[in-house]
Each structure stands twice: as C-alpha cells, then as structure tokens.
Design an enzyme around this catalytic site. Structure first.
Site, PDB file in Angstrom:
ATOM      1  N   SER A  86      -8.923   4.253   3.402  1.00 40.14           N
ATOM      2  CA  SER A  86      -7.483   4.364   4.665  1.00 40.14           C
ATOM      3  C   SER A  86      -8.274   4.284   5.694  1.00 40.14           C
ATOM      4  CB  SER A  86      -7.526   5.585   3.833  1.00 40.14           C
ATOM      5  OG  SER A  86      -6.366   5.943   5.036  1.00 40.14           O
ATOM      6  N   HIS A 189       0.753   5.880   3.541  1.00 36.68           N
ATOM      7  CA  HIS A 189       0.343   4.969   2.048  1.00 36.68           C
ATOM      8  C   HIS A 189       1.595   4.226   1.759  1.00 36.68           C
ATOM      9  CE1 HIS A 189      -3.580   4.325   4.332  1.00 36.68           C
ATOM     10  NE2 HIS A 189      -4.355   5.569   3.438  1.00 36.68           N
TER      11      HIS A 189
END
Length: 321
Positions: A86, A189
């Site tokens: 991430s 996300h």
C-alpha cells in the site's frame, strides 16, 4: 536474491522511531522531511500515542520516513528487488531509485491528507474475511456493493465499502468465513478514494522520476516495474485499486528470492511471507531498531545480487534532493 520490503498502514507502534534518533543525522533528516510532509515526524515517531498515529494523514508519511531512515544505513545497491505494501510502495519506489526520498515523503504527505479527507465524505470502512470459497465470497461482495480491497494471501481478503453494507455482509457472511471489522478510517483502495487519487495525480504530475536501479514489484499485479513514469502512474492509481500483495509474494517466489529484509516497523509482511512461501521459505530479518542493522547487513552480504555496484546519488536514500 534478496528483497527489501516496506510495510504499510497498521504496522506502526508508539515510539518505534525513538532508537533511530540516536544515529547521526537522523533527527535532522526527520525534521527536513517533516517540512515536506506537513506533519511533525519526530513527535509522531517518538512521543505520539497509538490514537494519534492511527490518523491516516499522519501515519502514511511517518511510515515512509521510517523505512527510508533505516534504509539509509543499508547497502541498498546490493538489493535485488523491492516491494511495498500500500503506502509502502512509495518507500519501495525510493529504494528502487525511481523516486527521490524527498519526492516519496512529499507524495506520502499528500496521499495521507487526501485519503483522510476522502474518508470524511461518507461513512465507510473495511473488514478482514478469513477462509471460505473465494468465488462465493467475491459474488457476495458484488451483491452487497462491496470491494475486495486487499488480498494478502494465506486465505485472507480485506473487504471495503459503505458501513451499512459491511454490517449486512457481516450479519450473513458466506459459508465457512470469519469476518473481523478493522479499525480504519474508511474504504481504502476502492472508488470511495477517487478524490484522493485526483489530488495525488495533480502533485505527481510535478514529480521527476528515473529508471529503476533495481525492479519494484507492483501492488497492482505483482509485475516487476523499472520505468519511473510507469511506476508513478501505478502509485497514483493504487489509491483506488486493490492491493494484490498475494501476487507480489508469488513474484518473490518465482524470482527465487532467498532472503528478505522488512524495514521498520517490521513484522507484518515478514509474517505473511513466512506463511505464504512455505516451500523454500526465504531467510528473513525484521529491521526494527538499529541493533538489527548488523543482521540485515550480514544477510545482504550473503544474498546480494551478482555485479553489485556503488550506489549513485539517487540510490543514497538519506540524501536530500
């Protein structure tokens, strides 16, 4: 074949940067990066409590600063491949030589602030789903308007979306699954982060990149990326796209990685690698304090790529641009 991994949000712990400030130049570097990120990284890494460092706007630049601060004390020119989870992809991109450390910190500051702002627009969240049949799970997510935001391997998928949809899903989950609600600010996300992606893209358009000195495995699909502009575009799109850490780990196995160093705050990614790469498990060092540097350097010396060379200025992680 050695990989260096940069962890993502959730790995932080109160005071985890304190021992690193004893190293020459560390406090000065953090103060400089604080000016770029718009947050006090020294305070966040030493005195802030768990609640304060849970704030997305603060956590993201803090994690990238921690990874790069530690990497500055490693011979990164001898590393074969890098990857980040991430927001950790920004740290990995600097380790790869595609971004300067200053650019990575700046982008982490923008990313964190804008994702926090996007979380405030409507009530969203995330939950971890363990077990079950993947096909059935994905069909259930689609029926509830939810997203598979993060696939970490080891039978775990993190789902995300509107809080009411998550509650309905948890009330009647697919067979043989266990749902654990996560304490996060919003649906990372997923398309809910679209405003943050737009804001990050605007800043990213002003950032210079370089071709990689070592490949970076992308969260999008596990592919090895060496083109700086391509990686920057992937970093921007990844704000709303799923994290496919399972594919990154598959790429580590396919490339024959024999050793892994996880940068601070270390432990989460190392645990996933151990569980997923059961055949030929790499030798792993979790780098959490300067006391771990000797073990990390030893690992690099025994598993470094052939033809290693002295780092160029772009590869010297601690240098300011």
């Amino acid at each position: 074949m050695l990989a260096v991994l940069s962890p993502g949000q959730g790995a932080q712990k109160p005071g985890f940067l304190t021992p690193w400030l004893d190293l020459d130049g560390a406090a000065e570097r953090l103060r400089w990066w604080s000016s770029l990120a718009g947050v006090d990284l020294v305070h966040l890494g030493t005195a802030a409590d768990a609640e304060e460092i849970k704030d997305t706007a603060k956590t993201q630049p803090l994690l990238i600063a921690a990874a790069l601060l530690a990497a500055d004390h490693l011979p990164v020119a001898d590393v074969s491949v890098v990857a980040g989870h991430s927001v950790g992809e920004l740290g990995a991109a600097a380790l790869a030589g595609m971004l300067t450390p200053d650019a990575a910190i700046t982008l982490a500051g923008v990313r964190g602030r804008e994702m926090a702002a996007a979380c405030a627009l409507e009530p969203t969240g995330m939950a971890a789903v363990l077990g079950g049949d993947e096909t059935e799970l994905l069909a259930a997510l689609d029926a509830h308007g939810l997203y598979a935001a993060n696939r970490n391997g080891a039978g775990q998928i993190v789902i995300a979306g509107a809080l009411d949809a998550l509650d309905k899903f948890a009330a009647a989950p697919p067979a043989r699954t266990r749902v654990i609600k996560l304490q996060v600010a919003g649906a990372f996300h997923t398309p809910f982060m679209a405003p943050a992606e737009t804001a990050l893209a605007a800043v990213a358009s002003t950032v210079d990149t370089a071709d990689a000195q070592r490949p970076q495995l992308s969260n999008a699909d596990g592919a090895a990326v060496t083109d700086g502009q391509e990686m920057l575009g992937r970093l921007v799109r990844q704000v709303t796209a799923p994290v496919r850490w399972d594919l990154c780990m598959r790429s580590l196995a396919e490339r024959g990685v024999t050793a892994v160093i996880e940068l601070p705050p270390a432990g989460t990614l190392a645990g996933l690698v151990k569980r997923e790469l059961k055949t030929g498990t790499p030798e792993i060092v979790t780098l959490n304090t300067p006391d771990d540097l000797a073990a990390a350097k030893d690992l690099i010396s025994r598993h470094s790529a052939p033809g290693s060379h002295e780092p160029t200025p772009q590869a010297r992680i601690g240098e300011q641009s």
